[in-house]
Write an enzyme that holds these catalytic residues in place. Structure first.
Site, PDB file in Angstrom:
ATOM      1  N   PHE A  89       3.396  -5.405   1.050  1.00 17.02           N
ATOM      2  CA  PHE A  89       3.814  -6.082  -0.185  1.00 17.02           C
ATOM      3  C   PHE A  89       5.344  -6.146  -0.321  1.00 17.02           C
ATOM      4  N   ALA A 111       4.292   2.825   4.978  1.00 16.57           N
ATOM      5  CA  ALA A 111       3.664   4.005   4.366  1.00 16.57           C
ATOM      6  C   ALA A 111       2.218   3.698   4.055  1.00 16.57           C
ATOM      7  N   GLU A 112       1.453   4.759   3.891  1.00 16.84           N
ATOM      8  CA  GLU A 112       0.208   4.659   3.148  1.00 16.84           C
ATOM      9  C   GLU A 112       0.653   4.764   1.697  1.00 16.84           C
ATOM     10  N   THR A 127       9.882   6.719  -3.786  1.00 13.80           N
ATOM     11  CA  THR A 127       9.235   6.277  -5.016  1.00 13.80           C
ATOM     12  C   THR A 127       9.589   7.194  -6.182  1.00 13.80           C
ATOM     13  N   ASP A 128       9.514   6.661  -7.399  1.00 14.51           N
ATOM     14  CA  ASP A 128       9.749   7.509  -8.580  1.00 14.51           C
ATOM     15  C   ASP A 128       8.653   8.561  -8.745  1.00 14.51           C
ATOM     16  N   GLU A 129       7.520   8.368  -8.060  1.00 16.58           N
ATOM     17  CA  GLU A 129       6.408   9.329  -8.217  1.00 16.58           C
ATOM     18  C   GLU A 129       6.753  10.712  -7.697  1.00 16.58           C
ATOM     19  N   TYR A 147      -0.238  11.475  -2.105  1.00 16.16           N
ATOM     20  CA  TYR A 147       0.706  10.380  -1.792  1.00 16.16           C
ATOM     21  C   TYR A 147       2.132  10.787  -2.158  1.00 16.16           C
ATOM     22  N   TYR A 169      -8.583   3.345 -16.064  1.00 13.70           N
ATOM     23  CA  TYR A 169      -8.752   4.794 -15.902  1.00 13.70           C
ATOM     24  C   TYR A 169      -8.476   5.507 -17.230  1.00 13.70           C
ATOM     25  N   ASN A 221      -0.751   0.936 -19.649  1.00 16.84           N
ATOM     26  CA  ASN A 221      -1.657   0.122 -18.825  1.00 16.84           C
ATOM     27  C   ASN A 221      -2.444  -0.887 -19.659  1.00 16.84           C
ATOM     28  N   ARG A 280      -8.281   9.085 -13.039  1.00 17.28           N
ATOM     29  CA  ARG A 280      -7.789   9.540 -11.714  1.00 17.28           C
ATOM     30  C   ARG A 280      -7.461  11.037 -11.815  1.00 17.28           C
ATOM     31  N   PRO A 281      -7.924  11.866 -10.865  1.00 14.78           N
ATOM     32  CA  PRO A 281      -7.560  13.296 -10.916  1.00 14.78           C
ATOM     33  C   PRO A 281      -6.035  13.459 -10.821  1.00 14.78           C
TER      34      PRO A 281
HETATM   35  P1  NAD Z   1       1.899  -1.516   1.297  1.00 18.76           P
HETATM   36  O1  NAD Z   1       0.769  -0.565   1.354  1.00 18.76           O
HETATM   37  O2  NAD Z   1       1.689  -2.849   0.666  1.00 18.76           O
HETATM   38  O3  NAD Z   1       2.447  -1.791   2.764  1.00 18.76           O
HETATM   39  C1  NAD Z   1       2.625  -0.758   3.697  1.00 18.76           C
HETATM   40  C2  NAD Z   1       2.895  -1.369   5.058  1.00 18.76           C
HETATM   41  O4  NAD Z   1       3.084  -0.292   5.991  1.00 18.76           O
HETATM   42  C3  NAD Z   1       1.757  -2.230   5.590  1.00 18.76           C
HETATM   43  O5  NAD Z   1       2.266  -3.425   6.143  1.00 18.76           O
HETATM   44  C4  NAD Z   1       1.122  -1.351   6.681  1.00 18.76           C
HETATM   45  O6  NAD Z   1       0.519  -2.095   7.724  1.00 18.76           O
HETATM   46  C5  NAD Z   1       2.338  -0.569   7.164  1.00 18.76           C
HETATM   47  N1  NAD Z   1       1.963   0.712   7.797  1.00 18.76           N
HETATM   48  C6  NAD Z   1       1.121   1.660   7.293  1.00 18.76           C
HETATM   49  N2  NAD Z   1       1.016   2.689   8.170  1.00 18.76           N
HETATM   50  C7  NAD Z   1       1.824   2.388   9.221  1.00 18.76           C
HETATM   51  C8  NAD Z   1       2.148   3.071  10.423  1.00 18.76           C
HETATM   52  N3  NAD Z   1       1.627   4.272  10.729  1.00 18.76           N
HETATM   53  N4  NAD Z   1       3.022   2.486  11.272  1.00 18.76           N
HETATM   54  C9  NAD Z   1       3.562   1.273  10.980  1.00 18.76           C
HETATM   55  N5  NAD Z   1       3.269   0.582   9.870  1.00 18.76           N
HETATM   56  C10 NAD Z   1       2.413   1.137   8.989  1.00 18.76           C
HETATM   57  O7  NAD Z   1       3.077  -0.746   0.576  1.00 18.76           O
HETATM   58  P2  NAD Z   1       4.197  -1.294  -0.425  1.00 18.76           P
HETATM   59  O8  NAD Z   1       3.652  -1.289  -1.801  1.00 18.76           O
HETATM   60  O9  NAD Z   1       4.791  -2.521   0.151  1.00 18.76           O
HETATM   61  O10 NAD Z   1       5.254  -0.096  -0.338  1.00 18.76           O
HETATM   62  C11 NAD Z   1       6.263  -0.098   0.652  1.00 18.76           C
HETATM   63  C12 NAD Z   1       7.109   1.160   0.505  1.00 18.76           C
HETATM   64  O11 NAD Z   1       7.680   1.198  -0.792  1.00 18.76           O
HETATM   65  C13 NAD Z   1       6.306   2.444   0.658  1.00 18.76           C
HETATM   66  O12 NAD Z   1       7.079   3.359   1.392  1.00 18.76           O
HETATM   67  C14 NAD Z   1       6.099   2.928  -0.785  1.00 18.76           C
HETATM   68  O13 NAD Z   1       6.001   4.334  -0.825  1.00 18.76           O
HETATM   69  C15 NAD Z   1       7.375   2.430  -1.443  1.00 18.76           C
HETATM   70  N6  NAD Z   1       7.260   2.128  -2.883  1.00 18.76           N
HETATM   71  C16 NAD Z   1       6.269   1.305  -3.359  1.00 18.76           C
HETATM   72  C17 NAD Z   1       6.228   0.985  -4.717  1.00 18.76           C
HETATM   73  C18 NAD Z   1       5.164   0.066  -5.285  1.00 18.76           C
HETATM   74  O14 NAD Z   1       5.079  -0.071  -6.516  1.00 18.76           O
HETATM   75  N7  NAD Z   1       4.351  -0.593  -4.478  1.00 18.76           N
HETATM   76  C19 NAD Z   1       7.206   1.515  -5.584  1.00 18.76           C
HETATM   77  C20 NAD Z   1       8.178   2.361  -5.059  1.00 18.76           C
HETATM   78  C21 NAD Z   1       8.215   2.640  -3.711  1.00 18.76           C
HETATM   79  O1  DAU Z   2       5.708   4.305  -9.248  1.00 23.62           O
HETATM   80  C1  DAU Z   2       5.761   3.770  -7.970  1.00 23.62           C
HETATM   81  C2  DAU Z   2       4.386   3.795  -7.365  1.00 23.62           C
HETATM   82  O2  DAU Z   2       3.617   2.810  -8.054  1.00 23.62           O
HETATM   83  C3  DAU Z   2       4.356   3.544  -5.857  1.00 23.62           C
HETATM   84  O3  DAU Z   2       5.034   4.586  -5.215  1.00 23.62           O
HETATM   85  C4  DAU Z   2       2.924   3.453  -5.347  1.00 23.62           C
HETATM   86  O4  DAU Z   2       2.926   3.106  -3.975  1.00 23.62           O
HETATM   87  C5  DAU Z   2       2.206   2.375  -6.134  1.00 23.62           C
HETATM   88  O5  DAU Z   2       0.866   2.274  -5.724  1.00 23.62           O
HETATM   89  C6  DAU Z   2       2.288   2.660  -7.632  1.00 23.62           C
HETATM   90  O6  DAU Z   2       1.498   3.832  -7.985  1.00 23.62           O
HETATM   91  P1  DAU Z   2       0.558   3.854  -9.286  1.00 23.62           P
HETATM   92  O7  DAU Z   2      -0.479   4.862  -9.078  1.00 23.62           O
HETATM   93  O8  DAU Z   2       1.369   3.934 -10.528  1.00 23.62           O
HETATM   94  O9  DAU Z   2      -0.022   2.345  -9.186  1.00 23.62           O
HETATM   95  P2  DAU Z   2      -1.484   1.742  -9.353  1.00 23.62           P
HETATM   96  O10 DAU Z   2      -1.332   0.250  -9.298  1.00 23.62           O
HETATM   97  O11 DAU Z   2      -2.473   2.372  -8.452  1.00 23.62           O
HETATM   98  O12 DAU Z   2      -1.858   2.156 -10.850  1.00 23.62           O
HETATM   99  C7  DAU Z   2      -1.033   1.771 -11.953  1.00 23.62           C
HETATM  100  C8  DAU Z   2      -1.633   2.401 -13.198  1.00 23.62           C
HETATM  101  O13 DAU Z   2      -2.909   1.769 -13.460  1.00 23.62           O
HETATM  102  C9  DAU Z   2      -1.932   3.884 -13.047  1.00 23.62           C
HETATM  103  O14 DAU Z   2      -1.716   4.538 -14.288  1.00 23.62           O
HETATM  104  C10 DAU Z   2      -3.412   3.939 -12.713  1.00 23.62           C
HETATM  105  C11 DAU Z   2      -3.971   2.734 -13.456  1.00 23.62           C
HETATM  106  N1  DAU Z   2      -5.153   2.104 -12.837  1.00 23.62           N
HETATM  107  C12 DAU Z   2      -5.084   1.752 -11.527  1.00 23.62           C
HETATM  108  C13 DAU Z   2      -6.168   1.177 -10.898  1.00 23.62           C
HETATM  109  C14 DAU Z   2      -6.099   0.801  -9.429  1.00 23.62           C
HETATM  110  C15 DAU Z   2      -6.293   1.854 -13.592  1.00 23.62           C
HETATM  111  O15 DAU Z   2      -6.333   2.131 -14.809  1.00 23.62           O
HETATM  112  N2  DAU Z   2      -7.362   1.262 -12.976  1.00 23.62           N
HETATM  113  C16 DAU Z   2      -7.357   0.937 -11.648  1.00 23.62           C
HETATM  114  O16 DAU Z   2      -8.395   0.427 -11.146  1.00 23.62           O
END
Ligand code: NAD
Ligand code: DAU
Length: 353
Positions: free
Chosen positions: A11, A81-82, A132-134, A158, A215, A257, A289-290
């Site tokens: 993403f 990342a995962e 991440t802020d998490e 995570y 959730y 949410n 979520r736990p």
């Molecule tokens: P995503 O899950 O959409 O994408 C992760 C990508 O990493 C995928 O393309 C996947 O194929 C690749 N990948 C996974 N395991 C791999 C491996 N072992 N080797 C090579 N490639 C691998 O994640 P995202 O939401 O785009 O997040 C990207 C980064 O930003 C992550 O490090 C995440 O922790 C960080 N981040 C995400 C958010 C958010 O809200 N999504 C916010 C803050 C930080």
């Molecule tokens: O804060 C940054 C993080 O944001 C990133 O590091 C993570 O990669 C990204 O996945 C995200 O984590 P969250 O756990 O905050 O995002 P998620 O979209 O999974 O959930 C957002 C909120 O919505 C959270 O409070 C859980 C809730 N939720 C999520 C899902 C999937 C629900 O209520 N129902 C759902 O089905």
């Protein structure tokens, strides 16, 4: 010039690479394993001269060494990342492998590469760790937002795995002088987000007239930022961030949410009305979520005042544009919601995906 990006098929990676190239940025070599969350079709239209895909694992030291030696990048932007908290709760092992062992492998390889550089190339090299802020844990309602000095207090496998990466990056700067920079961003939304995450899941379920699983009480708060704003911030930190520093990136947009879900449903009530009732009627409260973090909020004044960053999207405009993107890109949604996705929806929610 070249930069090596990891996770470019995901993403944020996809949006970062598109933004970087649109701004006239240098060539990207993209190391990605194309897991369920990575989609090679996102960037398949780009010529190899702009975006070269290297399919592989960030834990593969020989592959990383080869890419560094062959392309001699000026920087490594580590996004791979995962990334899904719920998956980290049901199957944490992959998070340790990719987020901890993978980050360590990249640091070791990049440090060895950097040590072969001299003069201006060595001074200019950067390793950008996208965290991440998490990692800071959960805030009470009246707590001030996280700053760069907030202590690590991760609550999920995570966030613990991402915090481990933070600690390694810090240690590589302190021990070896390795020029690494870290960012901590809040919740992203926008195009190309895999629909296991809250906003795209709600959009595609609402469009299909399926239940919208909230959730717990749905009053958890996240600080939402449009992914293109995050991508711009990453470019800024890459060019102007100081080695050894970390920068928070937030959207100045805290929302509960349920409030986010209501906004999604309001847009869809206008564009795709249901035969009977409103989209919000599809919301169902499901088991929480736990260890669910109650609130995240990010103070990004260091980035704003130090490097001149300001988010461009307001949340209402960015969210509406995102809903329209998913409505207009059904083939993309269908291509990423096949076998594995359906399995996840069945096992995690007990519903058909
Ligand atoms: P995503 O899950 O959409 O994408 C992760 C990508 O990493 C995928 O393309 C996947 O194929 C690749 N990948 C996974 N395991 C791999 C491996 N072992 N080797 C090579 N490639 C691998 O994640 P995202 O939401 O785009 O997040 C990207 C980064 O930003 C992550 O490090 C995440 O922790 C960080 N981040 C995400 C958010 C958010 O809200 N999504 C916010 C803050 C930080
Ligand atoms: O804060 C940054 C993080 O944001 C990133 O590091 C993570 O990669 C990204 O996945 C995200 O984590 P969250 O756990 O905050 O995002 P998620 O979209 O999974 O959930 C957002 C909120 O919505 C959270 O409070 C859980 C809730 N939720 C999520 C899902 C999937 C629900 O209520 N129902 C759902 O089905």
């Amino acid at each position: 010039m070249t930069i090596l990006v990891t996770g470019g098929l995901g993403f944020i990676g996809t949006n970062f690479i598109l933004g970087h190239l649109a701004a006239g940025g240098d060539r990207v070599v993209d190391l990605d394993l194309a897991t369920y969350a990575g989609n090679p079709a996102n960037l398949a239209h780009l010529p190899d001269g702009e975006h070269l895909l290297a399919l592989g694992d960030v834990r593969d030291r020989a592959l990383v060494d080869r890419l560094l030696a062959e392309h001699v990048p000026r920087a490594l932007v580590h996004l791979a990342a995962e990334s899904h908290v719920d998956r980290s709760i049901s199957r944490p092992a992959a998070f340790i492998e990719t987020n901890v062992v993978g980050t360590f492998t990249l640091l070791e390889a990049a440090r060895a590469h950097w040590e072969t550089l001299a003069g201006a190339d060595r001074d200019a090299f950067r390793f950008l760790y996208v965290s991440t802020d998490e990692v800071f844990g959960s805030l009470a309602p009246d707590d001030p937002p996280f700053t760069e000095l907030s202590p690590a207090a991760p609550n999920s496998p995570y966030s613990a795995s991402k915090a481990a990466g933070d600690h390694l990056v810090r240690a590589y700067f302190r021990t070896y002088g390795f020029p690494a920079v870290t960012t901590h961003c809040s919740n992203n939304y926008g195009p190309y987000q895999f629909p296991e995450k809250f906003i795209p899941l709600m959009i595609i379920n609402a469009l299909a007239g399926k239940p919208l699983p909230v959730y717990g009480d749905g009053r958890q708060v996240r600080d939402w930022i449009h992914v293109e704003d995050h991508a711009r911030a990453l470019s800024l930190v890459l060019e102007k961030g100081a080695p050894g520093e970390s920068y928070n990136i937030g959207g100045r947009s805290e929302r509960a949410n349920l409030e986010v879900l209501e906004a999604v449903c309001r847009v869809l009530d206008g564009t795709d009305p249901l035969p009977v009732g409103r989209h919000m009627d599809l919301a169902v409260h499901v088991t929480d979520r736990p260890g669910h973090d109650r609130r995240y909020a990010v103070d990004s004044s260091k980035l704003e005042e130090g490097l001149g960053f300001m988010p461009g999207y307001s949340f209402p405009d960015g969210l509406e544009a995102t809903v329209h993107w998913y409505r207009a890109n059904r083939p993309w949604v269908e291509s990423v919601t096949s076998g594995g996705y359906r399995e996840w929806m069945r096992t995690h929610y007990g519903m058909e995906g």
